[in-house]
Write a protein that holds these residues in place. Structure first.
Motif, PDB file in Angstrom:
ATOM      1  N   TYR A  45       0.818  -1.210   0.000  1.00  0.00           N
ATOM      2  CA  TYR A  45       0.000   0.000   0.000  1.00  0.00           C
ATOM      3  C   TYR A  45       0.852   1.260   0.000  1.00  0.00           C
ATOM      4  CZ  TYR A  45      -3.717  -3.241   1.375  1.00  0.00           C
ATOM      5  OH  TYR A  45      -4.609  -4.289   1.409  1.00  0.00           O
ATOM      6  N   GLU A  47       0.081   5.624   1.124  1.00  0.00           N
ATOM      7  CA  GLU A  47      -0.892   6.539   1.719  1.00  0.00           C
ATOM      8  C   GLU A  47      -1.481   7.444   0.648  1.00  0.00           C
ATOM      9  OE1 GLU A  47       0.769   8.711   4.971  1.00  0.00           O
ATOM     10  OE2 GLU A  47       0.470   7.061   6.375  1.00  0.00           O
ATOM     11  N   HIS A  52      -4.065   9.207   6.549  1.00  0.00           N
ATOM     12  CA  HIS A  52      -3.452   7.879   6.488  1.00  0.00           C
ATOM     13  C   HIS A  52      -4.341   6.811   5.865  1.00  0.00           C
ATOM     14  CE1 HIS A  52      -0.391   9.771   8.910  1.00  0.00           C
ATOM     15  NE2 HIS A  52      -1.262  10.019   9.862  1.00  0.00           N
ATOM     16  N   HIS A  53      -5.282   7.243   5.001  1.00  0.00           N
ATOM     17  CA  HIS A  53      -5.971   6.260   4.186  1.00  0.00           C
ATOM     18  C   HIS A  53      -4.973   5.683   3.181  1.00  0.00           C
ATOM     19  CE1 HIS A  53      -9.509   8.831   5.429  1.00  0.00           C
ATOM     20  NE2 HIS A  53      -9.839   7.614   5.849  1.00  0.00           N
ATOM     21  N   VAL A  54      -5.217   4.455   2.751  1.00  0.00           N
ATOM     22  CA  VAL A  54      -4.252   3.771   1.893  1.00  0.00           C
ATOM     23  C   VAL A  54      -4.933   3.169   0.670  1.00  0.00           C
ATOM     24  CG1 VAL A  54      -2.704   3.236   3.814  1.00  0.00           C
ATOM     25  CG2 VAL A  54      -4.497   1.605   3.204  1.00  0.00           C
ATOM     26  N   ARG A 207      -0.180   2.055  13.130  1.00  0.00           N
ATOM     27  CA  ARG A 207      -0.525   1.954  11.707  1.00  0.00           C
ATOM     28  C   ARG A 207      -1.792   1.129  11.502  1.00  0.00           C
ATOM     29  NH1 ARG A 207      -0.163   4.660   7.331  1.00  0.00           N
ATOM     30  NH2 ARG A 207       2.100   4.937   7.553  1.00  0.00           N
ATOM     31  N   GLN A 210      -4.698   3.382  12.473  1.00  0.00           N
ATOM     32  CA  GLN A 210      -4.918   4.533  11.604  1.00  0.00           C
ATOM     33  C   GLN A 210      -5.366   4.142  10.202  1.00  0.00           C
ATOM     34  OE1 GLN A 210      -4.920   7.655  12.368  1.00  0.00           O
ATOM     35  NE2 GLN A 210      -3.724   7.911  14.221  1.00  0.00           N
ATOM     36  N   SER A 211      -4.844   3.042   9.685  1.00  0.00           N
ATOM     37  CA  SER A 211      -5.049   2.748   8.268  1.00  0.00           C
ATOM     38  C   SER A 211      -5.888   1.519   7.974  1.00  0.00           C
ATOM     39  CB  SER A 211      -3.682   2.589   7.564  1.00  0.00           C
ATOM     40  OG  SER A 211      -2.907   3.758   7.676  1.00  0.00           O
ATOM     41  N   GLN A 215     -11.465   0.214   8.552  1.00  0.00           N
ATOM     42  CA  GLN A 215     -12.017   0.031   7.217  1.00  0.00           C
ATOM     43  C   GLN A 215     -13.281  -0.826   7.344  1.00  0.00           C
ATOM     44  OE1 GLN A 215      -9.243  -1.657   4.422  1.00  0.00           O
ATOM     45  NE2 GLN A 215      -7.681  -0.104   4.790  1.00  0.00           N
ATOM     46  N   ILE A 240       4.334   2.701   5.716  1.00  0.00           N
ATOM     47  CA  ILE A 240       3.345   1.860   5.051  1.00  0.00           C
ATOM     48  C   ILE A 240       4.001   0.826   4.139  1.00  0.00           C
ATOM     49  CG2 ILE A 240       3.000   3.434   3.106  1.00  0.00           C
ATOM     50  CD1 ILE A 240       0.303   1.346   4.953  1.00  0.00           C
TER      51      ILE A 240
END
Length: 496
Positions: A45, A47, A52-54, A207, A210-211, A215, A240
């Motif tokens: 992935y 960012e 910090h969306h991936v 991480r 956050q990412s 989801q 990432i």
């Protein structure tokens, strides 16, 4: 996607790296240790924004990593708790530090422990330890033509891609909640899942939160994890992928020039433990009991990142010999004083109990005072900068008349000290070891003047232990061993 979970046989000559079964006498306590090779495919992935969306930049890269499972032999003993440790890779080998600090409680309680190799950097050590056993381990970089990164907190090895880890961990967590035949603990029933990480692995936890944790696809059957226990870290994010090291913003226990208050938002209970080695860099904003922010900061005075127990005592015997197989000597590197030996692992066990109660019964974990900090003197700046590999520190821990740190969670060894405890060591070449602390013992004469006799010292330690139990930072069943360990410190230094 996980495609295979292969159990690897254990023999007298072929056994897991960092095997615990012999050291912890699993045959006597009714536990089993298995090692699996988990294979599948993972995305890599990048960012997409500051939140910090991936998104994937490479899909379905093959991997094989290892998974350690330590579990009750009798399924009826299972507590319902499964702790998953992100095995620490900072020393270029798998380190199961959270297991080392909590195994006695885990096995008494009937918990399942799962340790996951989290980085390709450890592959060389695994294969040096047992090339035949670990031949299949694979963290190969599927995109080797990318431009190598500049800087970063950890070594860059182009043959491996650390970004494979995220799908490994997420898919494993989801698998453990199912009856799928690939699930190695499916016979034990529905689990509560807790993610644990030490030092660098704490940035992996940040991480995940956050990412990945929130989801929608990872919350279809409830939260990805029910609770989190981090230690020896701050809220920096792990990169990432291997080529984007600046995702950490250059931090990991390296702050402190400005006391920035750090926040790690978690909807599930999250406890962060820090020793004196990290508490200034990991400057947490404080505790919270909000619906979308459940957090505790536990700072333990009189401690260092590594301790005598979790660096030396635990590895005595065959594990120390195993370390020599891959060229590692487990010893105190300080040129003065003695290795710091305060028994802080008992506070880890209480923290884990507090987390379980918070998750399963909804009773928030007890609050703890922070370690006291003050402005550092000008003479201290350079030493602190070297220790933390960052800008000159402006803040230092407040000291009492003995030179020991004030505030924080107080062990009996701090209420009734037998030396001056320092969270770092000075090597023979004059360099700093910021990880392993030093104790400068008081003389037998001073100890006698302070406490009179060893019998009276034990009485004081017993009283302190009772208070710590009442505060929620020591388990009642650990009291006897905790008191004996603390009293032994005084006896070794001449108190009679």
């Amino acid at each position: 996607m996980i495609t295979e979970m292969k159990k690897i046989p254990v023999t007298a000559d072929s056994y897991p790296f960092q095997a615990a079964a012999k050291r912890c006498e699993f045959d006597k306590i009714g536990y089993i240790e298995d090692e699996y090779f988990m294979s599948g495919t993972a995305n890599i992935y990048t960012e997409t924004d500051e939140d910090h969306h991936v998104k994937p930049i490479c899909e379905n890269a093959p991997y094989t990593t290892r998974v350690l499972v330590r579990r009750p032999a009798d399924t009826a003993r299972f507590s319902g708790n499964v702790v998953i440790e992100i095995l620490n890779a900072s020393a270029m080998m798998d380190i199961d530090r959270m297991w080392v600090n909590t195994w006695q409680y885990l096995t008494r309680n009937g918990d399942i422990y799962i340790g996951v190799t989290s980085k390709g950097h450890v592959v060389d050590t695994l294969k040096r330890f047992d090339p035949e056993r670990y031949e299949a381990i694979n963290w190969a970089n599927p995109m080797p033509d990318r431009k190598a990164p500049v800087g970063g907190l950890f070594s860059f090895l182009p043959q491996f891609e650390s970004g494979l880890y995220w799908d490994m961990q997420v898919e494993l967590a989801k698998l453990l909640r199912t009856d799928d035949e690939l699930n190695p603990i499916r016979a034990y029933g529905k689990p509560y899942l807790y993610l644990l990480g030490w030092s660098q692995s704490g940035s992996y936890m940040s991480r995940i939160l956050q990412s990945f944790a929130y989801q929608p696809k990872n919350m279809e059957n409830g939260p990805l994890f029910d609770g989190y226990l981090e230690a020896g870290a701050d809220c920096a994010l792990a990169p990432i992928n291997a080529y984007e090291p600046k995702a950490t913003d250059g931090r990991m226990m390296g702050g402190g020039a400005v006391p920035v208050s750090e926040v790690l938002l978690s909807k599930e209970p999250y406890i962060a433990i820090n020793t004196e080695s990290e508490n200034r860099g990991a400057n947490w904003a404080g505790d919270a009991d909000l619906p979308d922010y459940k957090f505790r900061t536990y700072q333990i005075a009189g401690t260092s990142h590594d301790s005598y127990y979790n660096m030396i005592t635990y590895y005595e015997g065959h594990l120390h010999d195993d370390a020599k197989k891959y060229g590692c000597e487990l010893q105190f590197s300080g040129a003065e004083g003695e290795p710091l030996d305060t028994p802080y692992e008992y506070m880890f066990q209480a923290a884990l109990r507090n987390l379980y109660v918070w998750v399963r019964e909804g009773v928030p974990a007890p609050h703890a005072p922070k370690i006291d900090t003050v402005m550092a003197g000008e003479k201290d700046f350079d030493a602190l900068a070297l220790m933390h590999k960052g800008p000159k520190m402006k803040y230092e821990n407040r000291k009492d008349l003995f030179g020991n740190t004030t505030g924080g969670i107080r062990m009996a060894a701090m209420d009734y000290p037998v030396g001056r405890y320092q969270s770092h060591s000075i090597r023979s070449d004059g360099s700093f070891d910021p990880m392993f602390g030093t104790v400068f013992p008081f003389s037998a004469e001073q100890l006698t003047a302070m406490y009179g006799s060893l019998a009276h010292y034990r009485e004081l330690v017993e009283q302190s232990a009772q208070e710590t139990i009442a505060q929620g930072f020591l388990l009642r069943e650990d009291k006897e061993a905790y008191v004996d360990r603390t009293v032994a410190m005084a006896e070794r230094r001449g108190l009679k």
